[in-house]
Structures are given as C-alpha cells and as structure tokens.
Design a protein around this motif. Sequence first.
Motif, mmCIF file in Angstrom:
data_model
loop_
_atom_site.group_PDB
_atom_site.id
_atom_site.type_symbol
_atom_site.label_atom_id
_atom_site.label_comp_id
_atom_site.label_asym_id
_atom_site.label_seq_id
_atom_site.Cartn_x
_atom_site.Cartn_y
_atom_site.Cartn_z
ATOM 1 N N LEU A 78 8.798 3.165 -3.903
ATOM 2 C CA LEU A 78 9.490 2.437 -4.973
ATOM 3 C C LEU A 78 10.683 1.641 -4.454
ATOM 4 N N LEU A 126 3.086 -0.874 -9.727
ATOM 5 C CA LEU A 126 4.388 -0.237 -9.895
ATOM 6 C C LEU A 126 4.344 0.906 -10.895
ATOM 7 N N ARG A 161 5.309 4.796 -10.038
ATOM 8 C CA ARG A 161 6.343 5.489 -10.820
ATOM 9 C C ARG A 161 5.795 6.785 -11.409
#
Length: 115
Positions: free
Chosen positions: A55, A65, A69
């Motif tokens: 990240l 992304l 996450r």
Amino acid sequence: MPLRPSVPPALLLAAGLGTVHATSSPAWAAGSPVLVAVALVLYGLANTVAANLALTGALGPVEDLVAVRGHAWLWAPLFLAWGLALGAGLRGARRRRPTPEGADRRRGVPVVSRG
C-alpha cells in the motif's frame, strides 16, 4: 525458491525456518496444535506487513487497491488474530500436573488435610 505471486510470503518464511515443508500436505500440523498457532501467527503477520508495504508503494504499483486494502486491513490480521486466539486457548487448556497438596482436588471429592 523464486518468489511467485501465488506463494504466500508467510509460507516461504515458514519453509525457510524449517517449520513447514512447502511440498507436504497439511498433515504436518495434525500432531502439534502449537505449531499450527505459530504458523497462523507468522502467516498473518507476514501478510499484514507485506500488504501494508504494498500500500505504501514500496513493492511497486498496486493494480487493485481495494483488494490490497482488504488483505492488509481485514484478511491478514484475521489470520494473526486466529493464531493468537488459538495460542491463548492452548495455553489456557494445557494440562497442569497436580501438586502433592492438590492431587486429591477433583470435582466432588473433599480435600482432607493430612496433618
């Protein structure tokens, strides 16, 4: 062993430490629940660190992304928590050797003083 995306970093770490044989089946864990707890903690910790590093961009560009996450903040920490909970449960449930003064302490059996 070259690092491939399909091989979790924690499995490579555990195989390098000699706790897991990467080619074996999960039967290695049947005899030692403590080893399973340690493997889960290592797996969760290594993947949490790796996903959070991803990240930050330290491992290159991230394609998805949202998925990274999810791994960094949900799935990998759940494995870490699972291993810690299993270890705590095993520690609490381990057999304790009776002491001479407590050897007669069983449910329903009165303790008679010997003195």
